[in-house]
Design a protein around this motif. Structure first.
Motif, mmCIF file in Angstrom:
data_model
loop_
_atom_site.group_PDB
_atom_site.id
_atom_site.type_symbol
_atom_site.label_atom_id
_atom_site.label_comp_id
_atom_site.label_asym_id
_atom_site.label_seq_id
_atom_site.Cartn_x
_atom_site.Cartn_y
_atom_site.Cartn_z
ATOM 1 N N GLY A 46 0.815 -1.199 0.000
ATOM 2 C CA GLY A 46 0.000 0.000 0.000
ATOM 3 C C GLY A 46 0.851 1.251 0.000
ATOM 4 O O GLY A 46 2.068 1.191 0.191
ATOM 5 N N PRO A 47 0.235 2.408 -0.210
ATOM 6 C CA PRO A 47 0.982 3.659 -0.195
ATOM 7 C C PRO A 47 1.570 3.947 1.183
ATOM 8 O O PRO A 47 0.954 3.634 2.209
ATOM 9 N N GLU A 48 2.744 4.553 1.180
ATOM 10 C CA GLU A 48 3.455 4.884 2.418
ATOM 11 C C GLU A 48 3.813 6.360 2.402
ATOM 12 O O GLU A 48 4.418 6.857 1.443
ATOM 13 N N TRP A 49 3.448 7.049 3.447
ATOM 14 C CA TRP A 49 3.841 8.449 3.581
ATOM 15 C C TRP A 49 5.347 8.555 3.749
ATOM 16 O O TRP A 49 5.948 7.786 4.502
ATOM 17 N N VAL A 50 5.969 9.518 3.080
ATOM 18 C CA VAL A 50 7.411 9.711 3.146
ATOM 19 C C VAL A 50 7.761 11.011 3.875
ATOM 20 O O VAL A 50 8.530 11.019 4.828
ATOM 21 N N SER A 51 7.178 12.123 3.412
ATOM 22 C CA SER A 51 7.558 13.413 3.973
ATOM 23 C C SER A 51 6.533 14.467 3.581
ATOM 24 O O SER A 51 5.878 14.349 2.541
ATOM 25 N N THR A 52 6.418 15.487 4.411
ATOM 26 C CA THR A 52 5.522 16.617 4.162
ATOM 27 C C THR A 52 6.244 17.918 4.475
ATOM 28 O O THR A 52 7.018 17.978 5.427
ATOM 29 N N ILE A 53 5.975 18.930 3.667
ATOM 30 C CA ILE A 53 6.490 20.265 3.938
ATOM 31 C C ILE A 53 5.319 21.233 3.970
ATOM 32 O O ILE A 53 4.455 21.195 3.092
ATOM 33 N N ASN A 54 5.281 22.086 4.984
ATOM 34 C CA ASN A 54 4.148 23.007 5.079
ATOM 35 C C ASN A 54 4.476 24.322 4.386
ATOM 36 O O ASN A 54 5.533 24.498 3.770
ATOM 37 N N THR A 55 3.555 25.253 4.492
ATOM 38 C CA THR A 55 3.712 26.525 3.778
ATOM 39 C C THR A 55 4.818 27.390 4.358
ATOM 40 O O THR A 55 5.290 28.314 3.704
ATOM 41 N N SER A 56 5.230 27.099 5.586
ATOM 42 C CA SER A 56 6.325 27.846 6.205
ATOM 43 C C SER A 56 7.686 27.219 5.949
ATOM 44 O O SER A 56 8.703 27.750 6.397
ATOM 45 N N GLY A 57 7.663 26.057 5.292
ATOM 46 C CA GLY A 57 8.912 25.364 5.014
ATOM 47 C C GLY A 57 9.296 24.341 6.067
ATOM 48 O O GLY A 57 10.348 23.706 5.962
ATOM 49 N N ASP A 58 8.447 24.150 7.069
ATOM 50 C CA ASP A 58 8.713 23.135 8.086
ATOM 51 C C ASP A 58 8.407 21.761 7.503
ATOM 52 O O ASP A 58 7.434 21.587 6.774
ATOM 53 N N SER A 59 9.219 20.781 7.875
ATOM 54 C CA SER A 59 9.100 19.456 7.270
ATOM 55 C C SER A 59 9.015 18.360 8.325
ATOM 56 O O SER A 59 9.512 18.524 9.446
ATOM 57 N N THR A 60 8.367 17.266 7.950
ATOM 58 C CA THR A 60 8.299 16.073 8.779
ATOM 59 C C THR A 60 8.615 14.867 7.900
ATOM 60 O O THR A 60 8.404 14.909 6.669
ATOM 61 N N TYR A 61 9.105 13.808 8.540
ATOM 62 C CA TYR A 61 9.573 12.635 7.813
ATOM 63 C C TYR A 61 9.118 11.347 8.487
ATOM 64 O O TYR A 61 9.016 11.272 9.719
ATOM 65 N N ALA A 62 8.912 10.333 7.666
ATOM 66 C CA ALA A 62 8.697 8.996 8.191
ATOM 67 C C ALA A 62 9.991 8.524 8.851
ATOM 68 O O ALA A 62 11.094 8.888 8.415
ATOM 69 N N ASP A 63 9.864 7.716 9.877
ATOM 70 C CA ASP A 63 11.052 7.220 10.581
ATOM 71 C C ASP A 63 11.993 6.480 9.639
ATOM 72 O O ASP A 63 13.211 6.519 9.811
ATOM 73 N N SER A 64 11.420 5.824 8.647
ATOM 74 C CA SER A 64 12.220 5.002 7.737
ATOM 75 C C SER A 64 13.155 5.829 6.858
ATOM 76 O O SER A 64 14.112 5.291 6.294
ATOM 77 N N VAL A 65 12.889 7.127 6.715
ATOM 78 C CA VAL A 65 13.727 7.960 5.843
ATOM 79 C C VAL A 65 14.380 9.116 6.587
ATOM 80 O O VAL A 65 15.212 9.829 6.010
ATOM 81 N N LYS A 66 14.044 9.288 7.839
ATOM 82 C CA LYS A 66 14.574 10.414 8.610
ATOM 83 C C LYS A 66 16.096 10.357 8.658
ATOM 84 O O LYS A 66 16.687 9.297 8.899
#
Length: 122
Positions: A46-66
């Protein structure tokens, strides 16, 4: 019509690097106003979330790619990026960019681009 066009996927050896790009067009609002996300889907999974960046440039990552992947955006170019370092065979997947936050886009393929294939193999 909204278009998200990914590029940069390739066959790479373990430990190698790739930079994915996602060019956005046809958006209702300025690209800078969208939260953007990378999702990947490996064969048979199934699909897996990798990373997100918000409008301010802040980012979050899945543990598998952090610590290995870095998401960024160039609002002047309407482009989203994913720098991938220290690639592993488990990173093999089709990578999609999507407009929206993590919990909105993972289960909504209509918000994704067409994808770019990343294969990590020796």
């Amino acid at each position: 019509e909204v278009q998200l066009v990914e590029s940069g996927g390739d066959l790479v050896q373990p430990g190698g690097s790739l930079r994915l790009s996602c060019a956005a067009s046809g958006l209702t609002f300025s690209f800078s106003l969208y939260v953007m996300t990378w999702v990947r889907q490996a064969p048979g999974k199934g699909p897996e979330w990798v990373s997100t960046i918000n409008t301010s440039g802040d980012s979050t990552y899945a543990d598998s790619v952090k610590g290995r992947f870095t998401i960024s955006r160039d609002n002047a170019k309407n482009t989203l990026y994913l720098q991938m370092n220290s690639l592993k065979p488990d990173d093999t997947a089709v990578y999609y960019c999507a407009r929206g936050p993590r919990f909105t886009v993972v289960g909504t393929p209509r918000l994704w681009g067409q994808g770019t294939q990343v294969t990590v193999s020796s």
